[in-house]
Motif scaffolding. Structure first.
Motif: not given
Lengths: 52, 384, 437, 222
Positions: B216, B285-288, B301-302, B305-306, B309, B311, B313, C5, C308, C311, C314
């Motif tokens: 990101m 930051q946004p990870t499992g 997985p997060f 999904r990003l 979308k 989001k 780079f 999670i 998680g 995450g 976030s």
């Protein structure tokens, strides 16, 4: 100079840890507070032992 | 009440013993590095600044010197010890590379203190293992900043030397903010100063600082280069894209952001600096859960999904960003930098053989290139 | 993976609620949330059973340095109070200023803003000057809950004020931008909002101030004098400023050592002999909830990441459509601060700033705007760090909510200003250019 | 008959394949036009891609002058760019062979590297609007003075966007008025450049990678 300052930090940590332990020992009523005192001691003890 | 206190104290001692042992083991675990056939000399960084001697900030410096004189390159791994692709890339070169012309100097764990420090609050694993043909090679997972055991306290704000730019207090322990350093400063300023001394005394032509960056983060999957290095970096970027089919764009080094290797090395020496970034999803930051697996295969997985979308780079799909791909990119870009530089300045050429490129590392895995330490003579092994 | 999670998150929330239901303290309930979150995670091997203690212990280190600052600063202030120095300051300054009420209010505001601005911690403001300013505000006829409300908002603003803003620093270190150009985008709103706050909350004289009581107290310590009170402060600010002025000559002392040094000076200059160790011990007993919160929040943060949960949170924030996000910032930012304190800046702030930056928003101004919102969260449970301190130093004994309720007007204005700064960050980027000079 | 049919079938298939091989590249590729020196490189949108173009020219052994934000006056001053010096937000490099083309020789070709970067424009004190206006002035000047315009887009999808976005505005400001367009496949995924080229009858070359520009430039400036 840098080493002396660092040594002071161990002294300060030891001082605070000692105060906390003192409080732990004087606490008469609340088990709640006893646990919190010990939780706060965790990082201080390990720092003083130079483990983390 | 006394009884309760004693019980609680016993519990505390148990917790401290178990976790203390694990943390102590992490700080004192030694990674064997095999000095390969190309290594001609091994020094400590304190050779260039004696005040570092005996401290945790001191670290190994490997020299791979060719028969013919030529140019010199310095490769830095683990400037940030939580971006292990740098360390692995450096080790592949140390254990395999053979230099024909010029000199390749490698510091595999530039922030040695940080490699012996776990990051509080971020739930990293203590170690990670790379499978090899002879078993698993175990590495410490470090932190971005040096350990407070080696540099304590932090200032309330870090004032960069010599430009006086204000940086976060955390950055006083981040060796990618303390360049060009000073000999009597904080330990991490001494580390970068020692490296500057190395660069100046050895007359290094190129410095390659190997990193990983979040998917990101806009500055990822790229070569960061100041103006003096931009042309070489662009040529390398174009070449790897055409020849090896992976993207690695060029990001200009911001002239007003101080303390970074790609800024200060260029400003305070003759050398041309390059900072390589490969995407490391583990740091996003946004990870499992922050597991060893996520560190190695970069599948999350997060992030997926990003990515849908738009989001992120970098391109991102179910295959994630495996370590082999990241190390492979770094190796190819490093080799290509040497090749293009040698082509432009033949009298300062640096020619190295036996280092795998992107496609080979992706095919065989990075572990394939690590030598079994039990099969070489002990004087070839350096513990870091 | 995502459902696992969610299960862990539910276990954490339930553990916290059970703790509260059984009337355990907030800190202990949060600790249960961390502990049971880790145990729930261990069922999925995130983290492994053998690592539970290690994660909890490692997390406890997250805010160790801040704990040391809190401890040493509070010891310093307690010694100063016990020596009679604080009463002396209040008495003398109010004698000079209380006739011109707006000026008195403004001076008090500046006094609160300075320590936090220099250290980045609103708590330091409260610990260092909170008690005397609270006494001065009461002297001006402001009720205790209002006094606490003023202190809370001003302490929050002082933390956001330049030159040191920890949220901005955490974000700058995390997003790789220099900590530069924040003087105006942070300083201007802080001064304006601070003035607004102290005038709206402090304009009205609610009751007559206890002049005589204060006066009598001061007269009890005849030995007190200006130099005895001022000397420790001169040394403290002198040390902080000296590093700014001669950063390459001054050794890095760090705030805990600086506070420790001045507490010894304050102890030595006290007109009456004070028992250093018992005073320090009592201070630590009083500080326990606060520093235990910092330890436990570190643990919670570590467990949330290892499992998680962090995450997931976030991810949810970043997935919100941008327009909705701007509206929700007013809620998300303070609430996240209330749960995780500084951890929130890293977890939500870093991806948020990269995302905004990629959309053409100006990172420095956006960070400044967010930094105005974060301190509001320091008044929200479960942690309510600054809120609880404000109540503590102003000796307010009513319910926590009756104090917090009184902050509504500045709270809303600060929220609006913060969000607008993010939304119009590009238009406001001239503030950054002017700051850099 | 049967035998013959089979033979014809094979032959037909063979000729179709051959035809495809010949036509496919022709669909996008036209004959590479010739341009003359001296040449000036510049950016349309201040992305980093102008550096790419410069490096490719060096690689191809073609000497050039470079300015990231020239206006008509500076272009009028010809080779050497009036000895202007680089400063913050303004960069000049002069590599043209001054023995062949002495200072002041009018440029015969201008290469625009298209790609918008808000950061880049910001650093030069430009906005999308002022950059657009500057490009329009230069393009007008070139058309009036018969200066050959080469439009290059090699930034791929990262430097493309929705209609009306910064990148597309830069493309609109230059590409339709170019005498020759060179793009990478990534940059032309939606066929936008092909459409512009067809509509305006501009020769267009599509390459796989930016590095392929080396041989194209060699041919252009032969």
């Amino acid at each position: 100079m840098f080493k002396i300052i660092m040594a002071f930090y161990y002294l300060i940590t030891a001082f605070i840890a000692a105060l906390i332990f003192w409080n732990f020992w004087l606490e008469k009523k609340k088990v709640d507070r006893l646990i919190l005192y010990l939780l706060v001691l965790i990082p201080m003890i390990l720092r003083l032992l130079r483990i983390k | 009440m006394i009884r309760i206190k004693i019980v609680l104290l016993i519990i505390l001692v148990i917790i401290l013993t178990i976790s203390g042992f694990q943390l102590y083991h992490h700080r004192h675990y030694q990674i064997p590095i095999v000095a390969g056939p190309g290594v001609t000399r091994v020094l400590k960084l304190s050779h260039y600044l004696p005040s570092l001697k005996g401290s945790m900030a001191d670290t190994w410096v490997f020299f791979l010197e060719g028969q013919e004189p030529g140019g010199k390159v310095l490769i830095l791994g683990n400037t940030h010890a939580n971006e292990p692709e740098g360390l692995l890339t450096a080790l592949v070169i140390i254990e395999n590379g053979q230099v024909e012309k010029g000199t390749v100097i490698i510091i595999p764990q530039f922030n040695h203190s940080a490699s012996r420090f776990t990051r509080p609050g971020d739930g990293y694993p203590l170690f990670f293992e790379i499978p090899t043909s002879w078993g698993k090679k175990k590495f410490r997972m470090g932190n971005r900043e040096a350990s407070p055991l080696d540099q304590w306290p932090d200032p309330d704000v870090y004032i960069h030397y010599p430009e006086r730019q204000l940086l976060s207090f955390l950055d006083a322990r981040n060796v990618n903010r303390t360049w060009p350093g000073r000999p009597n400063g904080l330990p991490m300023e001494q580390v970068t100063f020692a490296a500057m001394e190395l660069i100046r005394q050895e007359r290094v032509d190129l410095v390659i600082d190997i990193h990983g960056a979040e998917t990101m983060f806009p500055v990822t999957n790229c070569i960061v280069a100041p103006e003096k290095s931009a042309k070489l970096a662009t040529m390398v970027s174009l070449t790897v894209k055409a020849m090896e089919k992976f993207d690695n764009h060029v990001e200009p080094s911001p002239p007003k952001f101080r303390g970074l290797s790609h800024r200060e090395i260029g400003d305070y020496s003759e050398a041309m600096p390059f900072l390589l970034e490969a995407p490391i999803p583990f740091l996003d930051q946004p990870t499992g859960p922050k597991t060893e697996r996520l560190l190695l295969d970069g599948r999350d997985p997060f992030l997926l999904r990003l990515a849908r979308k738009k989001k992120l780079f970098v391109p991102y799909d179910e295959t994630g960003w495996p370590m082999d791909k990241r190390v492979g990119q770094h190796l190819s870009v490093t080799l290509e930098l040497l090749k293009q530089y040698s082509r432009r300045t033949p009298d300062r050429a640096i020619v190295i053989h036996n280092v795998p490129r992107y496609a080979e590392v992706v095919e065989h895995g990075v572990g394939y290139y690590f030598v079994n330490p039990s099969t070489v003579s002990p004087d070839k092994i350096y513990f870091n | 993976m995502i459902s696992q999670i969610v299960v862990i998150l539910i276990v954490m929330i339930v553990a916290y609620l059970i703790g509260q239901w059984r009337h355990f303290s907030v800190e202990l309930s949060l600790f249960f949330a961390a502990l049971f979150g880790a145990i729930a995670g261990a069922f999925f091997s995130t983290p492994h059973w053998s690592e539970i203690f290690r994660h909890l212990v490692e997390g406890s280190f997250t805010y160790l340095d801040i704990i040391l600052v809190f401890s040493t600063a509070t010891i310093f202030m307690t010694i100063l109070r016990e020596s009679g120095g604080i009463d002396y300051i209040v008495h003398s300054s109010m004698k000079a200023l209380s006739k011109i009420r707006p000026l008195a209010l403004l001076v008090l505001m500046i006094i609160v803003l300075i320590p936090g601005a220099l250290t980045g911690a609103g708590s330091v403001s409260l610990l260092v000057v909170g008690a005397p300013v609270a006494a001065a505000l009461r002297h001006l006829g402001i009720s205790r809950p209002r006094t606490a409300a003023i202190l809370f908002i001003l302490a929050g603003l002082s933390a956001a004020a330049p030159p040191v803003n920890i949220w901005a620093m955490v974000l700058c270190a995390g997003t790789a931008i220099p900590y530069v150009g924040f003087e105006l985008p942070l300083g201007l709103p802080v001064i304006l909002l601070g003035t607004f706050t102290i005038f709206t909350l402090g304009w009205k004289r609610e009751k007559n101030g206890p002049d005589e009581v204060t006066l009598a107290k001061v007269e009890a310590f005849l030995g007190m004098s200006w130099w005895r009170v001022v000397l420790p402060f001169i040394v403290l600010f002198g040390l902080i400023l000296a590093y700014r002025l001669w950063p390459f000559k001054m050794p890095v002392l760090g705030l805990p050592l600086e506070f420790f040094l001045v507490s010894i000076i304050a102890w030595l200059t006290s007109p009456k002999k004070l028992p250093f160790f018992p005073i320090s011990r009592e201070t630590m007993a009083r500080l326990l909830p606060l520093i235990a919160t910092m330890v436990v929040i570190g643990m919670l943060q570590q467990i949330m990441t290892a499992t998680g949960v962090r995450g997931l949170l976030s991810y949810l924030v970043i997935s919100i459509p941008i327009i909705v996000l701007f509206i929700l910032l007013a809620v998300i930012i303070p609430v996240s601060e209330g749960i995780l304190t500084y951890g929130a800046a890293a977890i939500l702030g870093i991806p948020l700033i990269w995302y905004l930056d990629s959309l053409g928003y100006h990172a420095t101004v956006a960070i400044s705007g967010l930094s105005l919102l974060w301190p509001l969260g320091d008044g929200l449970p479960p942690t309510a760090l600054i809120g609880r301190l404000s109540v503590m130093v102003s000796n307010f004994e009513g319910s926590y909510w009756s104090f917090l309720r009184r902050t509504w007007l500045p709270w809303i204005v600060i929220t609006i200003v913060g969000v607008l700064m993010v939304v119009f960050s590009h238009k406001l980027s001239f503030l950054v250019r002017w700051s850099v000079g | 008959m049967k035998f013959l049919a089979k033979k014809y079938w094979g032959l037909t298939l063979f000729s179709i394949i051959i035809l495809f091989i010949l036509i496919l590249p022709l669909r996008a590729q036209t004959k590479i036009p010739k341009a003359s020196l001296p040449v000036l490189t510049t950016s349309a949108g201040q992305s980093n891609d102008v550096n790419t173009v410069n490096i490719i020219l060096e690689e191809a052994g073609i000497k050039y002058d470079y300015c990231d934000v020239p206006d008509v006056d500076l272009i009028k001053s010809g080779v050497g760019l009036a000895d202007r010096e680089s400063g913050p937000g303004f960069h000049v490099e002069v590599y043209t062979d001054l023995s062949k083309y002495p200072k002041g020789t009018p440029y015969k070709t201008i290469i625009f590297a298209i790609g918008a970067s808000l950061k880049g424009m910001g650093a030069s004190g430009l906005t999308v609007e002022t950059e657009e206006a500057r490009l329009k002035r230069i393009v007008d000047y070139c058309q009036k003075n018969n200066i050959f315009i080469i439009a290059v887009h090699v930034g791929g999808s990262a430097l493309r966007g929705a209609p009306g976005s910064d990148n597309e505005r830069m493309i609109d400001a230059v590409a339709p008025y170019a005498n020759y367009i060179i793009v990478t496949k990534d940059s032309n995924k939606d066929g936008r450049f092909t459409n512009i080229a067809k509509a305006r009858n501009i020769p267009l070359t599509e390459v796989d990678y930016a590095l392929d520009l080396v041989k194209i430039f060699k041919e252009v400036f032969q």
